[in-house]
Each structure stands twice: as structure tokens, then as C-alpha cells.
Design an enzyme around this catalytic site. Structure first.
Site, PDB file in Angstrom:
ATOM      1  N   LYS A   1     -12.790  -1.701   6.141  1.00  0.00           N
ATOM      2  CA  LYS A   1     -12.226  -2.606   6.840  1.00  0.00           C
ATOM      3  C   LYS A   1     -12.790  -2.708   8.394  1.00  0.00           C
ATOM      4  O   LYS A   1     -12.955  -3.824   8.876  1.00  0.00           O
ATOM      5  CB  LYS A   1     -10.648  -2.209   6.804  1.00  0.00           C
ATOM      6  CG  LYS A   1      -9.567  -2.817   5.816  1.00  0.00           C
ATOM      7  CD  LYS A   1      -9.933  -2.265   4.550  1.00  0.00           C
ATOM      8  CE  LYS A   1      -9.116  -2.480   3.296  1.00  0.00           C
ATOM      9  NZ  LYS A   1      -8.328  -1.758   2.469  1.00  0.00           N
TER      10      LYS A   1
ATOM     11  N   ASP B   1      -2.005   7.048   6.284  1.00  0.00           N
ATOM     12  CA  ASP B   1      -3.076   5.889   5.575  1.00  0.00           C
ATOM     13  C   ASP B   1      -3.399   5.021   6.554  1.00  0.00           C
ATOM     14  O   ASP B   1      -2.773   3.968   6.936  1.00  0.00           O
ATOM     15  CB  ASP B   1      -2.572   5.261   4.255  1.00  0.00           C
ATOM     16  CG  ASP B   1      -3.782   4.143   3.810  1.00  0.00           C
ATOM     17  OD1 ASP B   1      -4.674   4.012   4.134  1.00  0.00           O
ATOM     18  OD2 ASP B   1      -3.226   3.721   2.564  1.00  0.00           O
TER      19      ASP B   1
ATOM     20  N   TRP C   1       0.948  -1.463   0.118  1.00  0.00           N
ATOM     21  CA  TRP C   1      -0.092  -0.012  -0.069  1.00  0.00           C
ATOM     22  C   TRP C   1       0.777   1.290   0.012  1.00  0.00           C
ATOM     23  O   TRP C   1       0.519   2.148  -0.456  1.00  0.00           O
ATOM     24  CB  TRP C   1      -0.983  -0.062   1.257  1.00  0.00           C
ATOM     25  CG  TRP C   1      -1.967  -1.056   0.835  1.00  0.00           C
ATOM     26  CD1 TRP C   1      -2.292  -2.144   1.521  1.00  0.00           C
ATOM     27  CD2 TRP C   1      -2.972  -1.098  -0.126  1.00  0.00           C
ATOM     28  NE1 TRP C   1      -3.376  -2.931   1.323  1.00  0.00           N
ATOM     29  CE2 TRP C   1      -3.857  -2.177   0.014  1.00  0.00           C
ATOM     30  CE3 TRP C   1      -3.216  -0.127  -1.405  1.00  0.00           C
ATOM     31  CZ2 TRP C   1      -4.968  -2.441  -0.886  1.00  0.00           C
ATOM     32  CZ3 TRP C   1      -4.376  -0.205  -2.005  1.00  0.00           C
ATOM     33  CH2 TRP C   1      -5.210  -1.612  -2.046  1.00  0.00           C
TER      34      TRP C   1
HETATM   35  C1  LIG Z   1      -7.696  -1.312   1.431  1.00  0.00           C
HETATM   36  C2  LIG Z   1      -6.720  -0.321   1.468  1.00  0.00           C
HETATM   37  C3  LIG Z   1      -6.518   0.810   0.513  1.00  0.00           C
HETATM   38  C4  LIG Z   1      -7.403   0.726  -0.740  1.00  0.00           C
HETATM   39  O1  LIG Z   1      -8.677   1.245  -0.308  1.00  0.00           O
HETATM   40  P1  LIG Z   1      -9.864   1.425  -1.460  1.00  0.00           P
HETATM   41  O2  LIG Z   1     -10.873   1.736  -0.502  1.00  0.00           O
HETATM   42  O3  LIG Z   1      -9.673   0.132  -2.196  1.00  0.00           O
HETATM   43  O4  LIG Z   1      -9.295   2.498  -2.369  1.00  0.00           O
HETATM   44  C5  LIG Z   1      -5.434   1.631   0.665  1.00  0.00           C
HETATM   45  N1  LIG Z   1      -4.595   1.542   1.912  1.00  0.00           N
HETATM   46  C6  LIG Z   1      -4.734   0.532   2.748  1.00  0.00           C
HETATM   47  C7  LIG Z   1      -3.570   0.494   3.833  1.00  0.00           C
HETATM   48  C8  LIG Z   1      -5.709  -0.403   2.614  1.00  0.00           C
HETATM   49  O5  LIG Z   1      -5.990  -1.216   3.430  1.00  0.00           O
END
Ligand SMILES: *Cc1c(COP(=O)(O)O)cnc(C)c1O
Length: 360
Positions: A196, A172, A102
């Protein structure tokens, strides 16, 4: 009705009580005669739902008054571009810490807008750890420092908040937000997709310090300009209304579990159970350095890879699904977000012991 133990990395399991409440309120929300899905986002009913979700989030995370909370669209992938558009603020470069898949996506996207300095990376050890803070080569003129708090695929997580001086820290937190308390004051910006730990896919959470907004690049789409969204209570355009409603129910559920302190206790107990089983086993192993192991996403390997399909099939037969690792790293991965019960993890550990006894 049987509900499975769903170890999906996202979209992920939601608390059953939340789903039940949503079902009860599906056709007629609180006597309004409408489903939340059918409401105008500018009507008094939805404005109340939105305000309650924001108030609960602020309470649970102790978000200070000088931070804006936005519920917008696009997911964390879109944020990878939206962040530099909003956060460069007249500067040209930003620091990124590369801890896995990521982080790499964030770096690639930011490179379209900013001069990216990868200030530290754990790529040479296959992303099995968080690079020690004293090895980071930060640029004092960077617009911000970007980290991925929890690498959902690799299963490495920060168990410290890095001190980056006066440069704003951007995180993030897609896969770790609301899993434990966070000191929001240490961050300039926190963002994450909801699917999540917060609710259904479709809503993206942004928490941003208010002195950092208002200087977006001129090319920034209005819907992704934090200042414009903040000035309009995230309603510059239609927000993802149903997802915000479910997020509010999830926040209420978190509160009923003792808030983030209570949630953290549960999460630590679940993770300890699983990691202890991995460490005690001759057959299963964790690829991640002990001190950086994620509480949310637990990748693991089987000693004999040819048994992976049999392991997954047996798990499925025992109502445990989505244990296959991400295609980029292979192996297995158990995502044990807030809504995964201790019983779910106990069931997995019992099955692992049984499998090892048979095949180990
Ligand atoms: C799932 C995830 C993303 C991507 O998220 P989307 O909603 O699919 O754009 C980005 N960063 C992390 C750490 C994630 O777990």
C-alpha cells in the site's frame, strides 16, 4: 509514455522517481554487475541495501532502539496467525477491536490460536466509525489488544492512539503506515504488508518491542518466529530481497518529501480536497463518520447507483483507474496513498463535479 492516476487499494501506485531509479539500476546495481534480484542475500551488496532500508525506516518513524524491525514474508494475512503465535506469551486470550473487514479477518484467524474477546465493535452501524475508547470492554489479563489502524475497505481510521494500559497494543497498519508520524513507543507491535504505502507486494514489515519476543508457541514455524528472525537480521531464510530494495528507495523518497511530517501535510491536503468535494455535493456522499475518516482510503457513494458503471467508464477515459469499491461494500473507493499526487486528486474532484453537473 502515459502514466495513469492509479487509485488502487493495493498493490498501489509507487513514486515515479522510485520506478525510474529502479529502472536505471536494473541491470547493474552500483557497479556490482548484477541486478538486485540476482544478488545473494548474504553478500555485502544486499546486506548494505537491507541495512540502509532498516536505518531509513528507523529514522523516519523514530523507532526506539528497544524495538526490532523485521522484513519478512507472508503478508498481513499471515501475520493474523503469526501475531497470536508469537504474542500470547503463556496467556490464553487476546482483545480485538472490530472496525471492519480487515479486523474480521484478524479475529477469525486469531481464533485458531487464542480465545478472542471482541472488546468493541462498530458492526451495528455498518462499520462507519471507530468505537469510542470509553466503550471498550478490555480484559486486563489479555495478552494484547489488537486494532486495525486503518480499514482499507471501509475507510475508517484511528485518529488517536488508544490507551490500553500495560497490555501491549498491536496494530495492523498495512494501509496507513508511513502516511504520517506514529508514536511507536505506544505500541508493542506494528505490522503491515508493503504493497500500500511502502513498496511492492512480498515484504511484510514487523516492528516489535524486544521484551515481547522469545515466547512463541512451540508450533510456530521458525520462519515466523519473531525471535529467530530478529536474531538473524530477518535472514533466517531468504527475505524478499527486491521488495526490500524498493522499500528502501521509497523510504529515501519519503525523506526527500520532508519525512513523515511533510508526507502528512500532503496527505491531509489531498484528503481534505476529496472529502470537502463529497460534503459539498448533492450527488456523492461519504458513508463514514466525519471524525474517523481515513486519509488513505476514501469510499464514496453515488446517489443513483445505476450510474456507477458510467462513472467508472468516464474516469477510465480520463486516465483514472481502480475507483470501484471493494466487492463487499460496493460503491466507489479512491485510495490516495503517499504516491498519489495532489494533481491526481484534483483531477478526480474535477471529474466528479463534471459528472454531477451532467447527471445530478
Ligand atoms: C491489504 C491489507 C491486508 C492484507 O494484506 P496481504 O498482504 O494481502 O496479506 C491486511 N490488513 C489490511 C489493513 C490491509 O489493508
Amino acid at each position: 509514455m502515459t502514466r495513469v492516476f492509479n487509485f488502487s487499494a493495493g498493490p498501489a501506485a509507487l513514486p515515479e522517481s522510485v520506478l525510474r531509479q529502479a529502472a536505471d539500476e536494473m541491470l547493474d546495481w552500483h557497479g556490482s554487475g548484477m541486478s538486485v534480484m540476482e544478488m545473494s542475500h548474504r553478500g555485502k551488496e544486499f546486506i548494505a541495501i537491507h541495512a540502509e532500508a532498516e536505518a531509513l525506516l528507523r529514522e523516519l518513524l523514530a523507532v526506539p532502539a528497544n524495538y526490532k524491525v523485521l522484513f519478512i514474508q507472508g503478508g498481513a494475512m499471515a501475520e493474523n496467525a503469526i501475531v497470536p503465535m508469537n504474542m500470547l506469551r503463556g496467556k490464553t486470550g487476546a482483545d480485538y477491536i472490530n472496525t471492519g473487514e480487515w479486523s474480521k479477518k484478524s479475529i477469525k484467524e486469531a481464533g485458531k490460536f487464542a480465545k478472542v474477546n471482541v472488546a468493541a465493535s462498530s458492526e451495528s452501524t455498518n462499520f462507519d466509525r471507530i468505537p469510542k475508547r470509553d466503550t471498550w470492554r478490555l480484559d486486563p489479563f489479555a495478552a494484547y489488544v489488537h486494532i486495525c489502524s486503518n480499514e482499507t475497505i471501509g475507510g475508517v481510521e484511528y485518529h488517536f492512539t488508544p490507551d490500553v494500559g500495560d497490555v501491549p497494543l498491536v496494530a495492523d497498519m498495512s494501509s496507513s503506515i508511513m502516511s504520517r508520524p506514529v508514536d511507536v513507543t505506544k505500541y508493542g507491535l506494528i505490522y503491515g504488508g508493503a504493497q500500500k504505502n511502502i513498496g511492492p507486494a512480498g515484504v511484510t514489515l514487523v516492528i516489535v518491542r524486544d521484551d515481547l519476543i522469545g515466547q512463541a508457541l512451540p508450533i510456530t514455524p521458525s520462519a515466523f518466529d519473531y525471535k529467530q528472525q530478529a536474531d538473524n537480521d530477518s535472514m533466517l531464510n531468504t527475505p524478499p530481497t527486491y521488495a526490500i530494495y524498493i522499500a528502501g528507495l521509497v523510504f529515501n523518497w519519503i525523506k526527500s518529501q520532508g519525512g513523515l511530517a511533510g508526507i502528512e501535510r500532503r496527505n491531509r491536503a489531498k484528503a481534505a480536497l476529496l472529502y470537502d468535494a463529497l460534503d459539498a455535493s448533492e450527488f456523492f456522499s461519504s458513508p463514514v463518520a466525519r471524525e474517523d475518516r481515513s486519509l488513505m482510503n476514501v469510499p464514496f457513494k453515488l446517489k443513483d447507483e445505476s450510474l456507477e458503471a458510467a462513472f467508472l467508464k468516464g474516469a477510465q477515459e480520463r486516465s483514472m483507474i481502480q475507483l470501484k469499491g471493494h466487492r463487499s461494500v460496493g460503491g466507489m473507493r479512491a485510495s490516495i496513498y503517499n504516491a498519489m499526487s495532489l494533481e491526481g486528486v484534483q483531477s478526480l474532484v474535477a471529474y466528479m463535479k463534471e459528472f454531477e453537473a451532467r447527471h445530478g
